[in-house]
Design an enzyme around this catalytic site. Structure first.
Site, PDB file in Angstrom:
ATOM      1  N   LEU A  17      11.339   1.323   6.845  1.00 11.17           N
ATOM      2  CA  LEU A  17      10.811   1.791   5.576  1.00 11.17           C
ATOM      3  C   LEU A  17      11.363   3.193   5.344  1.00 11.17           C
ATOM      4  CD1 LEU A  17       8.645   1.115   3.318  1.00 11.17           C
ATOM      5  CD2 LEU A  17       7.276   2.823   4.513  1.00 11.17           C
ATOM      6  N   HIS A  60      -0.439 -20.925  -0.345  1.00 13.75           N
ATOM      7  CA  HIS A  60       0.618 -19.969  -0.042  1.00 13.75           C
ATOM      8  C   HIS A  60       1.357 -19.475  -1.290  1.00 13.75           C
ATOM      9  CE1 HIS A  60      -0.198 -21.216   4.066  1.00 13.75           C
ATOM     10  NE2 HIS A  60       0.593 -20.257   4.507  1.00 13.75           N
ATOM     11  N   ARG A  98      -7.216 -20.340  -1.917  1.00 14.75           N
ATOM     12  CA  ARG A  98      -6.155 -20.119  -0.928  1.00 14.75           C
ATOM     13  C   ARG A  98      -5.037 -21.162  -0.996  1.00 14.75           C
ATOM     14  NH1 ARG A  98      -4.271 -21.410   4.023  1.00 14.75           N
ATOM     15  NH2 ARG A  98      -3.618 -19.707   5.403  1.00 14.75           N
ATOM     16  N   TYR A 124       0.835  -1.200   0.000  1.00  9.94           N
ATOM     17  CA  TYR A 124       0.000   0.000   0.000  1.00  9.94           C
ATOM     18  C   TYR A 124       0.866   1.244   0.000  1.00  9.94           C
ATOM     19  CZ  TYR A 124       1.055   0.787   4.926  1.00  9.94           C
ATOM     20  OH  TYR A 124       1.700   1.033   6.111  1.00  9.94           O
ATOM     21  N   GLU A 126      12.351   2.317  14.039  1.00 13.69           N
ATOM     22  CA  GLU A 126      11.348   3.295  13.587  1.00 13.69           C
ATOM     23  C   GLU A 126      10.081   3.099  14.404  1.00 13.69           C
ATOM     24  OE1 GLU A 126      10.245   2.468   9.469  1.00 13.69           O
ATOM     25  OE2 GLU A 126      10.099   0.328   9.872  1.00 13.69           O
ATOM     26  N   ARG A 164       8.316   4.524  -4.751  1.00 15.08           N
ATOM     27  CA  ARG A 164       8.450   3.594  -3.633  1.00 15.08           C
ATOM     28  C   ARG A 164       7.423   2.464  -3.726  1.00 15.08           C
ATOM     29  NH1 ARG A 164       7.769   5.627   2.525  1.00 15.08           N
ATOM     30  NH2 ARG A 164       5.602   5.856   1.885  1.00 15.08           N
ATOM     31  N   LYS A 175       6.628  -1.981   2.031  1.00 21.36           N
ATOM     32  CA  LYS A 175       5.441  -1.357   2.653  1.00 21.36           C
ATOM     33  C   LYS A 175       4.255  -2.295   2.441  1.00 21.36           C
ATOM     34  CE  LYS A 175       3.288   3.229   3.062  1.00 21.36           C
ATOM     35  NZ  LYS A 175       3.591   3.551   4.458  1.00 21.36           N
TER      36      LYS A 175
END
Lengths: 279, 279
Positions: free
Chosen positions: B202, B101, B99, B31, B178, B50, B146
């Site tokens: 990040l 992996h 579903r 995101y 962070e 980014r 991110k």
């Protein structure tokens, strides 16, 4: 396919997950998978105990996870899976709320989703065994929580898949922890070794079954971390998982483990596990 | 509210995330958040660079993330936010698939969602400063991505919130990395220190702005890990983030940092940042 969603049994196509669901935005949720043998959920009470534990660890307020026993029965019935090989998937997230990291207002109801679906067991692989790769365990250090925060597992499983392997096995600080969706055992001198429970692995239900079967069969069951270089020299190795069951590992990083064929301990445990799940 | 969803501009209420979305099931997505000042997205090109990097690191195939420049303009227009203080949220997941992996079939289209919404800046806190807590950094070791795999951040942010703190600041191997959704700086002898880019943080866009502002103002900008005990003795400290902007930290774990009031370096940088974002 009829699924359970927030208190209702509805066709799967009618399920609407909100883009503000904290499961979608923040991986703020937990899940459980239960194997259904010939229409009967296997050790569902243990799975739901573990589910309750994960919910409690991440503090999602869902008072009675054992309500899924009757929900599962109903889903099996509604989908005509009374005699089927199937699995149950349950997921609960912290609900729908404007995106912020801290928990939303405590009155926010969790999102609750459950579905049953047919599975086709990998019987040929249980005999032939599979190959795995080793990969650094870069996951967070609360792997005891069965959360949907699974991106690290996804990336490792994909790495395995691209190398023609069935599973990626994580190595943390030089020790085997577990696979992306399995626990890992190795056999040394007739004893079964596996990583101890704790924050670096998810204590599997199949792992519990195997512990009991070892006891029953007089096979040592040792919960100690296995150095990865020792793992490579194991007499045999296998994976444990709810749908994986007991899966012999015959190759690691392209090199044979033991004889390169299913080992005698794995075969014995498979036989006992079949009896246990089909009695 | 009109949002962008898989190629269409539709009312938010009409967005249907599938329960098989890999964002919901596996946190398999990434995101981006962009601040919009008076209707103008700030450094959106940097944010989208980014975003492209995160997409590429987790190998979601989305050829041109810079298409969000025009999508954002359109969302601002459709929602009448041409002169508003607002933010853009974009999320892309690896799409809808049964579903498993490993990645789904490569033909699976990603799920693409974007929304703009008004924000109310915390101007009073920029002056008063905020308190933070320190907490062990138990996250995975690819914090440079991110991703929406954010449960560790959620739990830490909640811990902060319950202690009346604005943010939780992570400590890994004795060093400040962070915050749950911010970068962290401390001032020593007039120089701004912050954790170097790499897999443990990040690299924030506001961090880049502050680097430039330091250069412009002749303030040293040092990218070195700060031992947590040294952090506690900093002359001043502040958080950096897209909507947080430059937020003075006046208390850590209930104890004053520096004078216990906004520091002169933070104030100077806030002034320069305001000019930069409003020119």
């Amino acid at each position: 396919m009829i699924v359970y969603f927030n208190g209702q049994y509805i066709p799967k196509e009618q399920v609407v997950i909100s883009p503000d669901d904290r499961g979608f935005l923040l991986a703020d949720g937990t899940y459980e998978v239960v194997r259904i043998y010939r229409g009967k959920p296997y050790r569902i009470k243990d799975h739901l105990d573990r589910f309750a534990e994960s919910l409690s660890k991440i503090r999602i307020n869902f008072p009675n996870p054992h309500v899924f026993e009757s929900i599962t029965e109903e889903l099996i019935r509604l989908n005509g899976l009374e005699n089927a090989e199937a699995a149950l998937y349950i997921q609960i997230t912290r609900g729908v709320a404007p995106r912020r990291h801290p928990f939303p207002d405590p009155s926010t109801p969790p999102t609750v989703y459950a579905t049953v679906y047919p599975v086709k067991p990998d019987t040929a692989k249980w005999e032939s065994g599979v190959n795995v790769i080793l990969t650094p365990d870069i996951r967070w250090s609360r792997c005891d929580i069965k959360s949907v925060s699974l991106l690290a597992n996804v990336l490792a499983a994909q790495e395995a898949s691209e190398q023609g392997a069935e599973e990626a096995v994580f190595v943390r600080n030089g020790f085997i922890t577990e696979g992306t969706h399995t626990n890992v055992c190795a056999v040394f001198g007739g004893e079964v070794w596996t990583h101890p429970a704790g924050e670096f692995i998810l204590g599997g239900i199949t792992r519990e079954s195997v512990r009991e079967l070892c006891q029953q069969a007089g096979i040592g069951f040792v919960e100690k971390p296995i150095p990865y270089d020792r793992f490579l020299k194991a007499d045999e190795a296998f994976l444990l998982g709810t749908t994986t069951e007991i899966m012999p590992v015959v190759e690691v990083n392209g090199k044979k483990i033991g004889t390169g064929r299913r080992g005698t301990v794995a075969k014995k445990l498979q036989e006992l596990f079949f009896e246990m799940t089909h009695s």
